[in-house]
Each structure stands twice: as C-alpha cells, then as structure tokens.
Design a protein around this motif. Structure first.
Motif, short mmCIF file in Angstrom:
data_model
loop_
_atom_site.label_atom_id
_atom_site.label_comp_id
_atom_site.label_asym_id
_atom_site.label_seq_id
_atom_site.Cartn_x
_atom_site.Cartn_y
_atom_site.Cartn_z
N LEU A 154 0.70 -1.11 -0.09
CA LEU A 154 0.08 -0.05 -0.02
C LEU A 154 0.99 1.31 -0.16
O LEU A 154 1.65 1.27 0.62
N LEU A 155 0.54 2.33 -0.83
CA LEU A 155 1.14 3.36 -0.80
C LEU A 155 0.22 4.50 -0.23
O LEU A 155 -1.09 4.86 -0.70
N TYR A 156 0.73 5.21 0.93
CA TYR A 156 -0.11 6.08 1.60
C TYR A 156 0.54 7.47 1.50
O TYR A 156 1.73 7.77 1.78
N VAL A 157 -0.28 8.47 0.93
CA VAL A 157 0.34 9.97 0.69
C VAL A 157 -0.86 10.79 1.42
O VAL A 157 -1.90 10.49 1.02
N PRO A 158 -0.56 11.52 2.64
CA PRO A 158 -1.67 11.84 3.35
C PRO A 158 -2.23 13.19 2.76
O PRO A 158 -1.44 14.00 2.05
#
Length: 782
Positions: free
Chosen positions: A539-543
């Motif tokens: 999973l790629l998480y970018v807030p």
C-alpha cells in the motif's frame, strides 16, 4: 545465442538448487541484450528492477565471451557489499556453469586500487615507530622485512597501553591526523597479521572489521605516487597491492568500483581502461549505473582556500627544519599567501554573494584576484624542497614526503581549474561548510558525457611489440570526441586510433535521459519486475492536507497568501503520523528523512513514545552504517531512522521492514553544480528553465524517491506500506506540486498500484500485517 541461455539456466539451477528452475523472463531478455552488445561494441542502458538477476544476466555473457573468444570484461559496482557479492557468490556460480558448458573456467578478481590494500612496508614502519614510542621492547628479528617479523609485531602491539588500561590512554598521529590509540593499535595489528595470508584480499580495507577514524587507513596504505617502488621496497615479494594488481591482470573478469572509473574520467589517467599492467578490456558492465555521473562530478570537484594552503605549510614545517633559510622563506610565503587568498575571496563574497552566500563565476572572473600564479609557484617551491626527502631510508618520512609532493602538485592543478573558464565546468565561491568565516573557491565538472566516452567507453588501440593491433579492427572508432556530443570530434591534435568497448549500464532506477548523461549511444530500456505481485499487495499512503487544521500546521506563515509548505513546520506534522504508523506496524520500520535535522527529531520522538517497546536506531548513534543495518535486520521489530545515505543499498527482506516512511520528497537544495546542469540543459535541449529544472533537480529527486520506496520490496514475499508524507503529491487540495513535477514524482512510485490518502487505511493495513507476523512467529521458531 542458445548457448548463453543454456549457461544462464544452468547458473540459475546451481544457485537455487532446483533442478527444474528457469531464468525469469526479464533476466532472459537482459542476458540476450547484453550478449548482443558484447558481440559487437554496442551499448545497453537497462532499467532492471530488484530481483531481476542483473548479476547473472551480465556475468554469463561476460564469462562466455572470455571462454569462447578470450575477451575480458571490467565490471564496476557502487559499493563494497556489491563487489563482495559478485566475487564470493555470483561469479563462482557462473564460472562453474561456463566451465561445464565449454571446458574452460574463466578467472575473476577484484581490483580496488593501490591504496585500498595495506602496504606492509608502511605497516611495519609505523608499528615499529608506535612500539618504540610506547617503550615496548622489539627483538632485532622483528625489525626485519619478513612475514614472521610482522606476526611478532602484531603480538607486541597488544602490549601497547591504550584507552581502558590502567595507564593514561594515548592518541597516535602517524602523519595523517590524530587517531585514538586503541583504534590505531588494532588496525596495525590486523594489517600485520594479514601479511601471513596468501590471499591479497585479506589485507583489503573492506575486510577490516574494526573502527576506522579519519587518517587511520592512510597510515597503513600508500597510493601509487607514494609507493617507494618495487626496486627499493624490502617487502616487494609479499606486496599485497602488487599481488592484487597481478591477479586482476590475469583475470578474465575484473570487478572494480565507480570511484576508480571516476578518477580515470576526471584525470584521463589510464587507471583501469588502457592500463598497460591490467591489460586490454573489450567490455564494461556498470551496475548501479545511475550513480556514476554524480560520482564523476564529485571526483572532479576541487577547491582553493586559506585552509588548504595553511595545511601545506603545516606539513612542510613538520617535515623540514625551519632553521633552513629556504624552508623559512617557503613557510613565510605560504602564510602570507593564505592570508591574501582569504582576503581576496572574502572581498568577492561580500561584494556579490547570492543565496546561501554563493558567488557564481563568469567566463572572465578570477576568484583569486591574480594570485593563482603566485600560489602555483609557491607549490612548486614546496615540492622542490620536499622531493629529496622522498628517498629518505626512514620509510614513514619518505611516504610523508611523497604525500607532500603530491599535495603540492594537486594544489597547482586545482588553482588552474578554479581560475580558468572551461566548457562543462562550474566555478563559484562560497563560505566554507565547516567555517562560515572562511571563504573558498570551488570548481566541479557538470557535463561528464564526453569524459566518460573518451576515457572509459573508448580507449587507445593497443599494439604488441611487432606493431600488430591487439583488438579487432571492427572495433576501431577513430580519434577522441569532444563537447557533450560523442559524435563531435576534438580538434586538439590528438590523432591516436581508438577502439570502442561494449558497455552495459544497468540499475533498478534509470533516468530516461541516462544515455545523454553518460555518453552512451543507447536509450533506456525497461525490464519487467519479478515482484509485480508483491508490489500489488503493498500500500502507498500519501496523506491529504485539505482541512484548515492541516493547512495551519503546515503553512503557519501564510497570512492570506496562497498556502506554501514550510519544511520546519512539516517535521512536527509528519512526526505525529510517523508515530501512528510505527505503532500500528509494531516497529519493523525504516524512517527516511529529507534532512538530518528532521531525522534526529523523528528518532528523539520515537524513542520517547516507544521506550521499552522496541529499539529505535539512528544513523547518528555513532556506529558504522554496516553495523547499524545489521542490528536492524537482526531485531525484526526495531526501527531504523536515517536520511539520504540509507535511501539506497539498505536491504532487509522479510519481517524487518514492513513500513518505509519518507517524510517528504528528497529534492536537493539549489547548488552551483546542479544550477549549471540546468543551464546546460536549457542550451542543449532548447527548453525553458522550468523544464530544465525538472530534468535535473526533479529527476534526481525522483530517482532517490524510487530507490527509497524500493527498500520495502526486496523479495517476492515482502508486504507492507510505503508512506510518503508529502501532501503536495496529491492533485486535490490547496497544496500541490506543479502538474508536470507531480507526474514525475508519482512515476517513481508507479509500482505501488494500491494507494490511499487516509491514515486509518494505512494503519489498518499495517496492523493486519503485524498480527499475521506475530501469529507466524511461533511456527518459524519451532
């Protein structure tokens, strides 16, 4: 072509132990392309992801060409660990496979340069000096140049009082700066014991397991310029550097490093390619090739400052009697020159300094204000005074004198570089990074394509004693080329006939314009990743930073203007998210900061928050990178915090690393070298500054971003989360990069196809992985 694929399959089966194993599709294609390049003098630029099997894809063609045609290959890597993997793991397997297919076993060796292997003459001389100064009795036999004598010296060194003993700890200075006594004694003892070994690599710097403070290794090694020569050296028969070079000269495949290539590219000295002792090469393989242009630029950089002149003055005073009139005059002249250089540079900085105190120099600018000739003349005077001491029978004095002569010659050469405009070289003045009150003049190559092409990808045609060429005429390419275009001939009177080597440049991350950067006639070819399934499960998480609270936290100084992210405020904002992610992951994380200041803050907060729960390691703990990463790998719930140096080469497949966090895009700050690269791109590609900036600064940052994110997936079984805490990557919201820039950065993360901007989705994903890991732990232990 069929035989090369048969050998590849055999090598894969040997290394896996599986009788029906086959090479990966991308590995097969890359092997075929490398074989095609080596069959002529072609170039390959390969974007070959982790797990593809680059080592076999390049080593199989190289060794098969050696067995079938007697052709030799130079393989270059970026790091010692990659060299070790090739020499100790990959090349022996490929050699077995080639021997099974052809009946010929190719030979291979590592070549790291003269000063990377201990000099037993220097070791013996410095060990005796240290023992005599410490009052340890040395038998006459131990003063003889024999392996047995060095073994005795190693045992006697244990009697030298150092830190931790009842006597006062002692610091030793053997000519390269003060070194803690315990470290110096341990290094000398190790190097002395290495003399009893038959393998020259036992005396290699990379084999030393202890601490190496600044100046320590230089006390047990010499460069080729500092070596007293085989005819004078009593240790000539057992010389480890000479044996290492001889072994490399006899090998079909020679493994070296990018720094060796960079020295040749920046000096044109035949360090490896065209070196008569090492012999002729037909092929070059460059692994981690994306780093080579930058390493060449760094190797070619130089500076002139009062500090440098003062250091030469101090060296002269330590070597010679200042009662001698000529020496006294040289010392006085050097002190005056140092003051004048400081004054002239300081005046230039005060008059014209730009952002960061930097003064960019134009074609007519002389940062030394006409002092260059005086400095060069003084350096020549120092060299003339010291040269007679290079024959001193006291070896430490002779080595020190040779170093002084080399430093004086280097000073003269660098004066010419920083005072004279040259195509492809950036020149500037700025405050010293170690002392803001000390100005320095600097220079660095910018475009290195022609240097690489002229010094490494082509070489002078070698001829034997009868005048017969030692390379096939079909490889001949004419004289050197010039400018930034390999097709432009130099008009410098050089008429030597040259030949082309095949070049295979590969890396997990390659910029689209790599061929132009590196002087290769090749466009970058992408090969498929064998870990596509693993990436799809990550999973790629970018807030997102869309609400007023986030904008206020990230942009505290906006005051009605368009919001602009402030890096200082971003650290506190990111730290809270890092704590939540690490908590959900149960440790097992790699935290990568864009700056050391931010990294230290993350380490501090994580230690406070998770004290007693799991270990938080950081690259500022005073340990070597290798030891730090080894401890992180061994403790699968630990957290490792660092900055750029950990974004590449850090490898920990499995449970150790299920979370990789980058606080923001690791774009370099504006600097004269990259600014000059931008201007060069504007001229050559006829684009505006914004496009050129993306080609340089944004592309460099995207490569580092891709490398850093790639720390998560190192095997087909790896799963986890990559968090890039930079809301400017998202198109929505008031904070966003310009669209062309944003696309470049997201392209570096393209392998991660499952994405979220919600913190809870990222923490839930990590918590699920943590639970699965804990459930599997008892089974693995059993």
């Amino acid at each position: 072509m069929s035989q090369v694929l048969d050998v590849l399959t055999d090598a894969v089966r040997r290394t896996t132990g599986l009788p029906n194993a086959v090479a990966r599709p991308g590995q097969v294609t890359f092997t075929q392309d490398t074989w095609g390049a080596m069959s002529g003098s072609g170039h390959v630029a390969a974007s070959a992801p982790v797990g593809l099997g680059k080592s076999f894809a390049t080593a199989v063609p190289a060794m098969l060409r050696a067995a079938q045609h007697g052709e030799r290959t130079l393989m270059s890597t970026e790091s010692i660990s990659l060299q070790t993997q090739l020499i100790e793991k990959d090349l022996p397997v490929v050699a077995d496979a080639v021997e099974a297919a052809t009946g010929v076993r190719p030979r291979f060796a590592v070549y790291k340069g003269w000063s990377n292997t201990a000099c037993f003459q220097a070791v013996a001389a410095h060990a005796l000096t240290l023992l005599d100064d410490a009052g340890v009795a040395v038998p006459v036999a131990a003063r003889q140049p024999t392996p047995q004598a060095l073994d005795v010296l190693a045992r006697l060194l244990a009697k030298v009082p150092t830190a931790g003993t009842s006597r006062e700890p002692k610091t030793f200075d053997l000519g390269q700066g003060p070194v803690p006594g315990a470290d110096m004694v341990a290094l000398l003892a190790w190097a002395a014991r290495a003399a009893t070994k038959t393998d020259p690599s036992d005396a290699d710097r990379g084999r030393y397991p202890g601490n190496l403070p600044d100046g320590a290794w230089a006390s047990v090694s010499v460069s080729t310029a500092e070596c007293i020569g085989v005819s004078q050296c009593p240790f000539a028969d057992m010389c480890a550097p000479a044996r290492a070079r001889t072994r490399a000269a006899e090998a079909d495949v020679v493994v070296t490093n990018h720094h060796m290539l960079a020295v040749q590219a920046t000096t044109s000295a035949p360090v490896v390619i065209g070196n008569k002792t090492l012999g002729t090469f037909e092929h070059v393989v460059v692994d981690e090739a994306h780093t080579l242009p930058g390493i060449v630029r760094s190797a070619g950089a130089c500076e002139i400052s009062a500090r440098r002149i003062g250091s030469l003055v101090a060296g002269l005073r330590s070597l010679m009697d200042d009662g001698d009139g000529a020496v006294t005059r040289a010392l006085d002249d050097g002190a005056v020159l140092a003051e004048q250089v400081s004054e002239v540079l300081g005046r230039a900085l005060r008059a014209a300094a730009g952002p960061g105190g930097v003064v960019r120099l134009g074609e007519e600018d002389d940062p030394l204000g006409g002092l260059g000739q005086a400095i060069s003349g003084w350096a020549a005077q120092v060299g003339a005074l010291v040269t007679p001491l290079t024959e001193d029978p006291h070896v430490p004095s002779a080595i020190k004198a040779r170093r002084m002569v080399a430093r004086a010659e280097s000073l003269s050469a660098d004066v010419r570089t920083v005072t004279t405009h040259a195509w492809g070289v950036a020149r500037w003045a700025q405050p010293d990074e170690r002392d803001a009150n000390l100005p320095v003049a600097k220079a660095s190559p910018v475009d290195v394509a022609s240097a690489l092409y002229n010094t490494l990808w082509t070489a002078p045609v070698p001829f034997d004693e009868d005048g017969a060429a030692l390379v096939d005429e079909r490889r001949w390419v004419g004289p050197r080329m010039g400018g930034d275009d390999p097709d432009e001939e130099l008009d410098d009177g050089e008429s030597e006939q040259r030949y082309a080597l095949s070049v295979t440049a590969c890396s997990g991350t390659m910029p689209a314009g790599y061929g132009a950067q590196a002087g290769l006639r090749a466009t970058v070819k992408d090969y498929p990743s064998p870990f596509a399934e693993a990436y799809s499960q990550c999973l790629l998480y970018v807030p997102r930073a869309a609400d007023d609270q986030d904008i206020s936290a990230l942009c505290p100084s906006t005051f009605g203007r368009r919001p602009r992210l402030e890096t200082g405020a971003h650290t506190a904002w990111a730290a809270a998210k890092i704590e939540a992610l690490v908590d959900a992951s149960g440790g097992s994380a790699l935290i990568l900061a864009a700056t050391a200041k931010a990294g230290r803050e993350y380490a501090r907060r994580l230690r406070e928050t998770f004290a007693g729960r799991f270990n938080v390691l950081s690259q500022w703990d005073g340990r070597t990178a290798g030891a730090l990463v080894a401890q992180w790998r061994a403790d699968t719930t630990s957290v490792l915090v660092g900055t750029r140096s950990l974004m590449t080469g850090t490898d920990a497949p499995g449970d150790t690393c299920q979370l990789v966090v980058l606080d923001r895009i690791p774009r370099a700050a504006s600097n004269p070298v990259d600014d000059a690269r931008v201007e060069s791109a504007m001229t050559r590609a006829e684009v505006d500054r914004w496009a050129a900036d993306r080609w340089v600064y944004v592309t460099d940052a995207s490569l580092l971003l891709e490398q850093a994110a790639g720390r998560l997936v190192r095997s087909a079984a790896d799963r986890g989360v990559v968090a890039v805490l930079d809301p400017r990557l998202l198109k929505v919201g008031p904070l966003s990069y310009p669209e062309p820039t944003r696309k470049v950065y997201l392209g570096a993360l393209a392998a991660f196809t499952t994405r979220t901007s919600e913190l809870v989705a990222a923490t839930d994903h990590l918590a699920t992985l943590d639970q699965a890991r804990r459930a599997a732990a008892p089974a693995r232990a059993a």
